[in-house]
Enzyme design. Structure first.
Site, PDB file in Angstrom:
ATOM      1  N   SER A 716     -10.366 -12.211  12.507  1.00 40.02           N
ATOM      2  CA  SER A 716     -10.504 -11.037  11.629  1.00 40.02           C
ATOM      3  C   SER A 716      -9.755 -11.159  10.304  1.00 40.02           C
ATOM      4  O   SER A 716      -9.894 -10.297   9.443  1.00 40.02           O
ATOM      5  CB  SER A 716     -10.034  -9.781  12.365  1.00 40.02           C
ATOM      6  OG  SER A 716      -8.654  -9.858  12.686  1.00 40.02           O
ATOM      7  N   LYS A 759      -6.477  -0.410  14.009  1.00 41.53           N
ATOM      8  CA  LYS A 759      -6.139  -0.941  12.689  1.00 41.53           C
ATOM      9  C   LYS A 759      -6.016   0.167  11.652  1.00 41.53           C
ATOM     10  O   LYS A 759      -5.154   0.119  10.763  1.00 41.53           O
ATOM     11  CB  LYS A 759      -7.198  -1.965  12.270  1.00 41.53           C
ATOM     12  CG  LYS A 759      -7.182  -3.236  13.114  1.00 41.53           C
ATOM     13  CD  LYS A 759      -8.304  -4.182  12.736  1.00 41.53           C
ATOM     14  CE  LYS A 759      -8.261  -5.458  13.598  1.00 41.53           C
ATOM     15  NZ  LYS A 759      -9.346  -6.389  13.278  1.00 41.53           N
TER      16      LYS A 759
END
Length: 819
Positions: A716, A759
């Site tokens: 990511s 996140k």
């Protein structure tokens, strides 16, 4: 024929008559007046009497029956003359007419004490050994053997030898023990041994009466040294005692077993008579009790048939048989199970919703799913229960949520910990024929719950250990958690089907990665991400503080913890998605204040920042903060961990060199590959960004992600690596308070990633204002509550060049590198 007679036969002959007769008889024992046998004169030639199956020792008197004509003549001649003969054992006792070579060459000179005519016309002679002799040569063989003999050396006894005295005492003690163990030896022998004072005669007397073979006794006779002979005798005595003890143990065991059987039979007969008088045996009462319980059971026809068949078998069994308890326990388990017994569900949806709200703050998606289930159940009246799986970091309330669901539905609550489970039998049970067999934990839990429709929490389902010698528990759970199969769950112990379809299974896990794919497919996955700081403050106020007050005996008026203090406690002393550490810290604060109350000391009832520092110490964690844009090549990324989301910084440093590419920061293989992809794509498209190719050849690139000791992995950070590299090679500034996450391909595509909610929470904690995501992650944002994304701006991209345009400013940093 020469026959050896044992000690008891001497009595039958009548020793008193012998002693009173006119003989030169040497008494068996005479105390200190014992005649020194070894001092007698030994003739050069002696008539030789062969003995079989026995050995004569010096000083020992034995009766023998003589049957051979030559032996009778030898005795009569010797008795009429010097009364001295040589006595030697045959090597083979079975030989009727031995030759001189058939005799051992070491024997004893003996004195004929008495010759008796027995009633059956046989001749019995009493002889007593004198000196040990050696046969040197045969003189004649007819009418009997005469041989030249030589006296063997006299045994030497050393006076005041303590070791030899101890040896003699040991021989006496072991001899007495052997006499005590052997019922065939008369007690007179023990009396005789106790009163023997001569060491040589003691050794000879015991050797003569030893229950050993001819060869062993002959070996003893041939040993000249008395100390050596005594040592050898001690070893033979020890062996004989061991044999006697073993023999007695075997006899006692046989007798004990027989006595126990007779005793048990006698007691059972008495017990049966008493029970008949009192109105039946306990075993009959147990069978009656099982029948009584069975009448109230709502089981199916098949189960009823199995029960009645097993009950009839139990009635025919002997209660003392081992199988009786096995069958009894099996039937007890069957009648204790809640066959088709259900608790009544609470269909008041508003009340159920209030219970869920009271127990947990937030978690709206899960609460909505439970209310939906109740609504459909109320409409349909009968439906298969859902199988939910709560996935999230530790401390977010997954397990406690199961209790709340049970309370909201008005059902029993059952929890089964699966962490470290490695035996399939824990799920399916053992076959009842095994010793210690029992049902699986599913059936055992239902037995305790006493209802067939509890809320059943399968805790830590991702920690099940699969594929080992004890089977695969994860595969066994497939049947339990499959709505199409669990209506006929088969437990190995019950051996009948049990309906699990009405149970509401709730599984919990920290990660889906370790759950068997087929098992994951059977469950409805619900993510429980971490809490915002505001949510943690509310959870602390509504749940944690009242709970700790109750556990510590505190009243609300004794301590106040206001919101700013709670916020400081969360930011400076916890780093978690859940509230487990926060709960422990609140307990620590209350314990500190309890000390002041008990000691009657002054303290502030309203906790202050200074009080918090005093109790908890210096801050342990620093709040994540986005970096400034004063440095080129440093970009903020977003990452997911097992304890929630975090922000991370990708740092790129350039130094003059040969174009080397280095990565540090405990990066995993996937993350290293992402960095390599970003670097290779940048070199391939450097002209589009006005980066000269010579920059890659003359400048070394170093990528680092703090903290260096923390392992990191995953794809990511791909667009974060690329943005940091572009910033470093172009020296352009990064936009303030912006973060990003997304996977990069060599075709410049930005792919979606997971853990979006965690996140986003990490970005909010770090005061991030803008987040760059893949366009395909837009669906994840729509599923997140508005309160989580308030104040955030999202940029959705498909191409990595869009990221550069959004994240980097046109202006350059102060003192830029010139390539």
């Amino acid at each position: 024929m020469t026959i050896y007679m044992d000690f008891n036969e001497i009595r039958s002959i009548g020793l008193s008559d012998i002693v009173e007769g006119e003989t030169e008889f040497l008494p068996l024992m005479a105390g200190n007046e014992e005649v020194p046998l070894d001092d007698a004169d030994v003739p050069e030639q002696l008539p030789i009497l062969p003995l079989r199956n026995t050995v004569l020792f010096p000083g020992v008197m034995i009766p023998i029956t003589v049957g051979r004509e030559k032996s009778v003549k030898l005795i009569n001649d010797a008795y009429a003359d010097t009364k001295l003969i040589g006595v030697v054992s045959q090597i083979e006792g079975a030989i009727e007419e031995p030759t001189f070579d058939d005799l051992f060459k070491t024997g004893v000179m003996a004195q004929v004490v008495k010759v008796l005519k027995m009633p059956d016309d046989s001749t019995t002679v009493i002889i007593q050994g004198r000196n040990r002799i050696s046969l040197d040569a045969e003189v004649q063989s007819k009418p009997y053997f005469i041989a030249k003999v030589t006296p063997l050396l006299t045994d030497v006894v050393v006076d005041n030898d303590e070791e030899f005295k101890a040896l003699m005492d040991s021989i006496k003690d072991m001899s007495l023990k052997a006499i005590k163990l052997n019922p065939n030896i008369p007690s007179d022998a023990g009396f005789a041994i106790k009163n023997i004072e001569s060491p040589s005669f003691l050794v000879n007397f015991i050797s003569s009466n030893l229950n050993s073979g001819l060869e062993d006794k002959q070996n003893l006779l041939e040993i000249t040294d008395l100390n050596e002979r005594a040592q050898t005798l001690l070893g033979m005595l020890s062996k004989e005692i061991q044999m006697l003890e073993l023999k007695n143990q075997i006899q006692d065991k046989v007798k004990t077993d027989l006595d126990k059987q007779q005793r048990d039979y006698f007691l059972n007969q008495q017990l049966k008579t008493i029970q008949d008088e009192l109105g039946g045996s306990p075993h009959e009462q147990e069978i009656i009790e099982l029948k009584k319980k069975a009448k109230t059971k709502k089981w199916t026809k098949d189960v009823k048939e199995v029960f009645e068949k097993e009950l009839a078998k139990l009635s025919r069994m002997n209660p003392m048989a081992a199988e009786f308890s096995i069958h009894h326990n099996y039937l007890e388990t069957m009648v204790d199970l809640p066959w088709n017994e259900f608790s009544n569900d609470n269909f008041n949806l508003k009340k159920a919703g209030k219970i869920l709200d009271d127990d947990h703050y937030g978690l709206d998606k899960i609460k909505e799913r439970i209310i939906e289930y109740l609504a459909v159940l109320k409409l349909k009246g009968d439906m298969k229960s859902p199988i939910l799986c709560f996935v999230g970091p530790p401390g977010v309330g997954k397990t406690s949520l199961g209790k709340s669901i049970a309370r909201a539905l008005n059902r029993e609550y059952v929890r089964m910990a699966l962490g470290g489970l490695r035996d399939e039998a824990e799920i399916r049970g053992h076959r009842k024929t095994y010793i210690g067999a029992m049902p699986g934990r599913i059936i055992q839990s239902l037995k305790k719950a006493k209802k067939s429709n509890p809320v059943f929490v399968l805790d830590e389902i991702d920690k099940v250990v699969g594929g080992n010698v004890s089977g695969d528990p994860a595969s066994a759970l497939l049947e339990v958690l499959d709505p199409e199969q669990n209506s006929a769950f088969y437990d190995n112990y019950l051996e009948v089907e049990y309906d699990l379809s009405k149970i509401m299974f709730v599984a919990t896990a920290n990660s889906l990665a370790n759950i068997h794919p087929a098992l994951r497919d059977r469950m409805e996955i619900i993510d429980l991400s971490g809490y915002l700081i505001q949510e943690k403050i509310e959870i602390a106020k509504r749940h944690l503080i009242p709970k700790q007050f109750g556990e510590h005996g505190f009243k609300k008026s004794q301590l106040q913890i206001k919101k700013p203090i709670l916020e400081k406690l969360i930011e400076d002393y916890t780093a978690e998605s859940g509230v487990r550490t926060l709960d422990k810290h609140i307990a620590k604060i209350i314990r500190n204040r309890a000390k002041f109350i008990v000691m009657e000391e002054e303290f502030n009832k309203e906790l202050s920042i200074d009080d918090l520092r005093t109790i908890m110490g210096p801050p342990r964690f620093q709040k994540d903060k986005a970096i400034t844009n004063e440095h080129a090549g440093v970009v903020t990324g977003l990452a997911w961990t097992s304890v929630g989301g975090v922000i991370l910084f990708v740092e790129v440093s350039l130094s003059r060199g040969k174009g080397l590419f280095t990565m540090t920061g405990s990066l995993g293989d996937v993350m290293k590959e992402s960095a390599t992809v970003a670097y290779k794509y940048l070199r391939a498209h450097a002209e589009e960004l006005d980066i000269p190719q010579k920059a890659f050849e003359k400048w070394d690139v170093h990528i680092h992600i703090p903290e260096g000791a923390t392992p990191k992995d995953g794809p990511s950070a791909g667009i974060t690596f690329f943005t940091a590299l572009v910033s470093a090679f172009t020296q352009r500034k990064l936009k303030n308070k912006i973060a990003m996450t997304g996977e990069l391909t060599l075709r410049s595509k930005v792919l979606p990633v997971g853990g979006i909610k965690e996140k986003i929470l990490a970005a909010k904690r770090a005061s991030i204002k803008e987040i760059i995501l893949s366009s395909e992650n837009k669906k994840d944002i729509h599923e997140i509550s508005e309160k989580y994304i308030k104040g955030l701006t999202f940029h959705y991209v498909d191409d990595v060049m869009e990221v550069v345009d959004l994240a980097l400013l046109k202006s350059k940093v102060k003192n830029p590198i010139r390539f």
